[in-house]
Design a protein around this motif. Structure first.
Motif, PDB file in Angstrom:
ATOM      1  N   LYS A   1     -23.166 -31.461  24.693  1.00 16.06           N
ATOM      2  CA  LYS A   1     -23.214 -31.682  23.238  1.00 16.06           C
ATOM      3  C   LYS A   1     -21.840 -32.059  22.666  1.00 16.06           C
TER       4      LYS A   1
ATOM      5  N   LYS B   1     -12.365 -30.545  19.264  1.00 14.65           N
ATOM      6  CA  LYS B   1     -13.448 -31.540  19.353  1.00 14.65           C
ATOM      7  C   LYS B   1     -13.551 -32.098  20.778  1.00 14.65           C
ATOM      8  N   THR B   2     -14.811 -32.230  21.234  1.00 17.47           N
ATOM      9  CA  THR B   2     -15.024 -32.708  22.608  1.00 17.47           C
ATOM     10  C   THR B   2     -15.539 -34.149  22.612  1.00 17.47           C
TER      11      THR B   2
ATOM     12  N   MET C   1     -18.735 -36.998  12.158  1.00 12.98           N
ATOM     13  CA  MET C   1     -18.749 -36.138  13.347  1.00 12.98           C
ATOM     14  C   MET C   1     -19.100 -34.700  12.989  1.00 12.98           C
ATOM     15  N   ASP C   2     -18.681 -34.301  11.792  1.00 11.96           N
ATOM     16  CA  ASP C   2     -18.859 -32.910  11.377  1.00 11.96           C
ATOM     17  C   ASP C   2     -20.193 -32.635  10.700  1.00 11.96           C
TER      18      ASP C   2
ATOM     19  N   ASN D   1     -27.102 -36.430  13.600  1.00 13.40           N
ATOM     20  CA  ASN D   1     -26.506 -37.120  14.741  1.00 13.40           C
ATOM     21  C   ASN D   1     -26.237 -38.567  14.331  1.00 13.40           C
TER      22      ASN D   1
ATOM     23  N   ALA E   1     -25.137 -35.337  19.930  1.00 15.23           N
ATOM     24  CA  ALA E   1     -23.684 -35.499  19.732  1.00 15.23           C
ATOM     25  C   ALA E   1     -23.425 -35.694  18.240  1.00 15.23           C
ATOM     26  N   GLY E   2     -22.269 -35.225  17.767  1.00 14.10           N
ATOM     27  CA  GLY E   2     -21.950 -35.365  16.342  1.00 14.10           C
ATOM     28  C   GLY E   2     -21.930 -36.824  15.917  1.00 14.10           C
TER      29      GLY E   2
ATOM     30  N   ASP F   1     -18.762 -33.690  20.544  1.00 13.39           N
ATOM     31  CA  ASP F   1     -18.621 -34.078  19.134  1.00 13.39           C
ATOM     32  C   ASP F   1     -18.616 -35.593  19.007  1.00 13.39           C
ATOM     33  N   LEU F   2     -18.024 -36.248  20.015  1.00  9.39           N
ATOM     34  CA  LEU F   2     -17.925 -37.708  19.983  1.00  9.39           C
ATOM     35  C   LEU F   2     -18.412 -38.278  21.313  1.00  9.39           C
TER      36      LEU F   2
ATOM     37  N   LEU G   1      -7.932 -36.428  17.057  1.00  7.91           N
ATOM     38  CA  LEU G   1      -8.690 -35.344  17.705  1.00  7.91           C
ATOM     39  C   LEU G   1      -7.897 -34.601  18.770  1.00  7.91           C
TER      40      LEU G   1
END
Ligand code: UDP
Length: 243
Positions: free
Chosen positions: A155, A103-104, A28-29, A33, A181-182, A157-158, A98
């Motif tokens: 955008k 984190k979104t 994710m980080d 992608n 997205a991450g 993160d997950l 999370l």
């Protein structure tokens, strides 16, 4: 370097649930992608007849065994998979990790209203969880353009995509770089379970490796799909010396 083992052509990451959770957060980080797939025996069988799906599974950044059948099959490979890592359980573990971070998360898929209800329930269950948007999984070509641009604007993160396999895997692969997205994960019918529309099998069935049986008695229409299970087992046994 990934530690992989191949089951009928699909390369799985040799990971326990704890390791898979850690790896998902790392993915994710990253700048890239990334995508995670959770192929069960039925999807492995589908991939053997669908080159595009097989390619996508093998280009994914983490592949975990959603299904005791895959764990069983791995005993005929050089490296055994240590345990089943079900997609649903992985998402629950991730929510827990999370919930108190910035984190979104975005939920995409399921019948109208289901992703929204699932999000409400998960935010209650994991206070502090940051679900920034939801969208049901039924759309026209024109609506699809808007869905992609809406998720892109957020955008997350997950990004969890529950369109069923192989639609969700193909969708993620097609749009992941555009959306940015991450990490994107194909989660099948998980929103239905999160929203309490479908019950997960009681623990005892899961422990005995009989979750498939519980799902069959609950939804007998799955019989056609489930016929892939004995086919998978036979194919594994036939190929066990060259997996
Ligand atoms: N679905 C969707 N759009 C579609 C087809 C299916 O959002 O065009 C959803 C459906 O509502 C369900 C999920 O995809 O929530 C598929 O669930 P299923 O139990 O078949 O998936 P599995 O977990 O077995 O992969």
């Amino acid at each position: 370097m990934r530690n992989l083992t191949k089951v009928l052509g699909v390369a799985y990451d040799v990971l326990t649930m704890d390791e898979a959770v850690k790896k998902a957060i790392e993915l994710m980080d990253q700048e890239k992608n990334n995508m995670v797939c959770t192929p069960n025996p039925e999807i492995v069988m589908a991939a053997r007849k669908d080159d595009e799906l097989m390619k996508i599974l093998n280009l994914s950044d983490m592949v975990i065994a959603d299904g005791i059948g895959v764990v069983w099959a791995s005993k005929y490979t050089k490296k055994r998979l240590p345990e089943r890592v079900a997609g649903y359980d992985l998402t629950q573990r991730l929510f827990n990790e999370l919930k108190d971070t910035h984190k979104t998360i975005f939920f995409f898929g399921g019948a109208p209203g289901v992703a929204k209800e699932a999000a409400e329930k998960m935010m209650k269950k994991y206070p502090g969880l940051n679900i920034v948007g939801t969208r049901n999984g039924y759309f026209s070509k024109e609506e699809e353009v808007k869905i992609v641009s809406d998720i892109k604007a957020l955008k997350p993160d997950l990004l969890l995509v529950g369109l069923g396999a192989p639609k969700q895997e193909k969708w993620i692969y097609k749009y992941k770089d555009e959306i940015g997205a991450g990490l994107s994960i194909g989660v099948g019918g998980s929103f239905d379970v999160m929203a309490d529309k479908v019950k997960r099998a009681p623990d005892i069935f899961c422990k005995l490796g009989l979750e498939w049986f519980y799902r069959l008695i609950k939804q007998p229409t799955r019989i056609k799909r489930m016929m892939q299970l004995p086919k998978f087992a036979l194919t594994v046994l036939k190929n066990k010396n060259r997996m």
